[in-house]
Design a protein around this motif. Sequence first.
Motif, PDB file in Angstrom:
ATOM      1  N   LYS A  31      16.638  45.274   3.992  1.00 40.62           N
ATOM      2  CA  LYS A  31      17.171  44.675   4.840  1.00 40.62           C
ATOM      3  C   LYS A  31      17.159  45.094   6.523  1.00 40.62           C
ATOM      4  O   LYS A  31      16.471  44.254   7.341  1.00 40.62           O
ATOM      5  CB  LYS A  31      19.000  44.523   4.481  1.00 40.62           C
ATOM      6  CG  LYS A  31      18.991  43.327   3.263  1.00 40.62           C
ATOM      7  CD  LYS A  31      20.502  43.213   3.544  1.00 40.62           C
ATOM      8  CE  LYS A  31      21.451  42.686   4.181  1.00 40.62           C
ATOM      9  NZ  LYS A  31      20.785  40.939   5.058  1.00 40.62           N
ATOM     10  N   THR A  34      12.994  44.132   7.338  1.00 36.74           N
ATOM     11  CA  THR A  34      12.743  43.086   7.452  1.00 36.74           C
ATOM     12  C   THR A  34      13.139  42.706   9.014  1.00 36.74           C
ATOM     13  O   THR A  34      13.993  42.516   9.252  1.00 36.74           O
ATOM     14  CB  THR A  34      13.534  42.264   6.569  1.00 36.74           C
ATOM     15  OG1 THR A  34      13.741  42.846   4.601  1.00 36.74           O
ATOM     16  CG2 THR A  34      12.826  40.575   6.369  1.00 36.74           C
ATOM     17  N   LYS A  37      11.311  35.775  10.508  1.00 37.18           N
ATOM     18  CA  LYS A  37      12.368  35.309  11.468  1.00 37.18           C
ATOM     19  C   LYS A  37      12.836  34.279  10.420  1.00 37.18           C
ATOM     20  O   LYS A  37      14.013  33.024  10.771  1.00 37.18           O
ATOM     21  CB  LYS A  37      11.816  34.367  12.730  1.00 37.18           C
ATOM     22  CG  LYS A  37      11.494  35.361  14.019  1.00 37.18           C
ATOM     23  CD  LYS A  37      11.010  33.835  15.181  1.00 37.18           C
ATOM     24  CE  LYS A  37      10.688  35.771  16.578  1.00 37.18           C
ATOM     25  NZ  LYS A  37      10.172  34.612  17.561  1.00 37.18           N
ATOM     26  N   PHE A  38      12.224  33.478   9.509  1.00 33.10           N
ATOM     27  CA  PHE A  38      12.682  33.355   8.229  1.00 33.10           C
ATOM     28  C   PHE A  38      13.598  33.988   7.547  1.00 33.10           C
ATOM     29  O   PHE A  38      13.262  35.431   6.992  1.00 33.10           O
ATOM     30  CB  PHE A  38      11.617  32.657   7.941  1.00 33.10           C
ATOM     31  CG  PHE A  38      10.402  33.693   7.106  1.00 33.10           C
ATOM     32  CD1 PHE A  38      10.723  33.975   5.834  1.00 33.10           C
ATOM     33  CD2 PHE A  38       9.140  33.039   8.480  1.00 33.10           C
ATOM     34  CE1 PHE A  38       9.325  34.730   5.649  1.00 33.10           C
ATOM     35  CE2 PHE A  38       8.065  34.333   8.093  1.00 33.10           C
ATOM     36  CZ  PHE A  38       8.082  35.064   6.316  1.00 33.10           C
ATOM     37  N   ASP A  39      13.702  33.207   6.491  1.00 31.61           N
ATOM     38  CA  ASP A  39      14.504  34.050   5.065  1.00 31.61           C
ATOM     39  C   ASP A  39      13.531  34.887   4.291  1.00 31.61           C
ATOM     40  O   ASP A  39      12.429  33.447   3.522  1.00 31.61           O
ATOM     41  CB  ASP A  39      15.588  32.671   4.300  1.00 31.61           C
ATOM     42  CG  ASP A  39      16.898  33.850   3.278  1.00 31.61           C
ATOM     43  OD1 ASP A  39      16.261  35.172   3.966  1.00 31.61           O
ATOM     44  OD2 ASP A  39      17.898  32.624   2.373  1.00 31.61           O
ATOM     45  N   SER A  41      11.810  36.531   1.232  1.00 30.55           N
ATOM     46  CA  SER A  41      12.263  37.218  -0.053  1.00 30.55           C
ATOM     47  C   SER A  41      11.870  38.369  -0.754  1.00 30.55           C
ATOM     48  O   SER A  41      11.250  38.895   0.123  1.00 30.55           O
ATOM     49  CB  SER A  41      10.702  36.402  -1.196  1.00 30.55           C
ATOM     50  OG  SER A  41      10.269  34.551  -0.913  1.00 30.55           O
ATOM     51  N   GLY A  70      18.537  33.290  -4.648  1.00 27.66           N
ATOM     52  CA  GLY A  70      19.067  32.774  -3.288  1.00 27.66           C
ATOM     53  C   GLY A  70      17.775  31.722  -2.569  1.00 27.66           C
ATOM     54  O   GLY A  70      17.948  31.247  -1.398  1.00 27.66           O
ATOM     55  N   LYS A  71      17.408  30.501  -3.267  1.00 30.48           N
ATOM     56  CA  LYS A  71      16.431  29.627  -2.554  1.00 30.48           C
ATOM     57  C   LYS A  71      16.498  28.501  -3.665  1.00 30.48           C
ATOM     58  O   LYS A  71      17.525  28.302  -5.053  1.00 30.48           O
ATOM     59  CB  LYS A  71      14.858  29.976  -3.216  1.00 30.48           C
ATOM     60  CG  LYS A  71      14.787  30.625  -4.488  1.00 30.48           C
ATOM     61  CD  LYS A  71      12.775  30.600  -4.584  1.00 30.48           C
ATOM     62  CE  LYS A  71      11.999  30.653  -5.746  1.00 30.48           C
ATOM     63  NZ  LYS A  71      10.816  30.677  -5.982  1.00 30.48           N
ATOM     64  N   LYS A 177      16.432  36.828  -1.554  1.00 28.17           N
ATOM     65  CA  LYS A 177      16.623  36.952  -0.462  1.00 28.17           C
ATOM     66  C   LYS A 177      17.168  37.384   1.192  1.00 28.17           C
ATOM     67  O   LYS A 177      17.886  38.130   0.225  1.00 28.17           O
ATOM     68  CB  LYS A 177      16.785  35.143   0.022  1.00 28.17           C
ATOM     69  CG  LYS A 177      15.730  34.031  -0.588  1.00 28.17           C
ATOM     70  CD  LYS A 177      14.924  33.999  -0.102  1.00 28.17           C
ATOM     71  CE  LYS A 177      14.161  32.498  -0.286  1.00 28.17           C
ATOM     72  NZ  LYS A 177      12.610  32.349   0.118  1.00 28.17           N
ATOM     73  N   SER A 178      16.134  37.658   1.883  1.00 30.50           N
ATOM     74  CA  SER A 178      16.573  39.272   2.887  1.00 30.50           C
ATOM     75  C   SER A 178      18.633  38.783   3.239  1.00 30.50           C
ATOM     76  O   SER A 178      19.032  39.271   4.270  1.00 30.50           O
ATOM     77  CB  SER A 178      15.577  38.659   4.298  1.00 30.50           C
ATOM     78  OG  SER A 178      15.899  37.269   4.732  1.00 30.50           O
ATOM     79  N   SER A 179      18.693  37.113   3.421  1.00 33.99           N
ATOM     80  CA  SER A 179      20.377  36.618   3.883  1.00 33.99           C
ATOM     81  C   SER A 179      21.159  37.084   2.972  1.00 33.99           C
ATOM     82  O   SER A 179      22.139  37.348   2.942  1.00 33.99           O
ATOM     83  CB  SER A 179      20.168  35.045   4.168  1.00 33.99           C
ATOM     84  OG  SER A 179      19.709  34.346   2.145  1.00 33.99           O
ATOM     85  N   SER A 216      10.324  43.517   1.082  1.00 39.56           N
ATOM     86  CA  SER A 216       9.816  41.889   1.301  1.00 39.56           C
ATOM     87  C   SER A 216       9.078  41.080   2.181  1.00 39.56           C
ATOM     88  O   SER A 216       8.315  41.781   2.070  1.00 39.56           O
ATOM     89  CB  SER A 216      11.426  41.644   2.374  1.00 39.56           C
ATOM     90  OG  SER A 216      10.985  41.818   4.075  1.00 39.56           O
TER      91      SER A 216
END
Length: 230
Positions: A31, A34, A37-39, A41, A70-71, A177-179, A216
């Motif tokens: 994390k 990473t 700017k987007f979420d 993988s 996460g998706k 996902k990184s989120s 990621s």
Amino acid sequence: MSKLTKNQKSVADKVEVGKAYTLKEASELVKVVTTTKFDASIDMDVRLGVDPRKANQMVRGVVTLPNGTGKTVRVLCLCTPDQEEAAKAAGADYVGLDEYIDKIKGGWLDIDVIITMPSCMGKIGPLGRFLGPRGLMPNPKSGTVTMDVAKAVTEVKQGKIDFKVDKAGIIHSSVGKSSMTAEQIFGNANEFINTIVRLKPATAKGTYLKSIYISSTMSQGIRIDPKSVE
């Protein structure tokens, strides 16, 4: 030699070259490194000590990630009319049979997973040249050919993924996902690796988990010590 971007420079020294981190440490570190700017993988690459050319050393399986993928997974259920309502209730995005077979023949592939029934495979078989190269062909081993389509749809929506070792002896898969929180990434990664361990072929000799990396989208890979997997 390509230059590092400002964001890449800011995290370049975060990962120690040659060091093998514990899975918990790597789940937190991925994390940190990473910068998209987007979420992004979160992906894992596991190199196994097997020879995929031998049928008795093929490693393939399914795993339900405890924290989901996460998706949003777009599911097409190709089934008989009596199963359509159950599939829709389970969350399938598209449900039907002949009309969707015609759409696929026409080039429509705006889906991530196809689930079907054994009785429908006769109609779906000819679609292999469209679905096979994209990894969309239903397969009993991955649980996408089943009598209980509603259960299969539910499992996929909740985070079920299938994986297969490639010709180089590597299993590559997205585990989140990184989120997600570091703890969620760790939980998914741990379950993924343990599932691979449980599928170790009896004929595989020597070291089974040769190397494990997590990364990621667009980040550097982080090496994981296989002994740190719980």
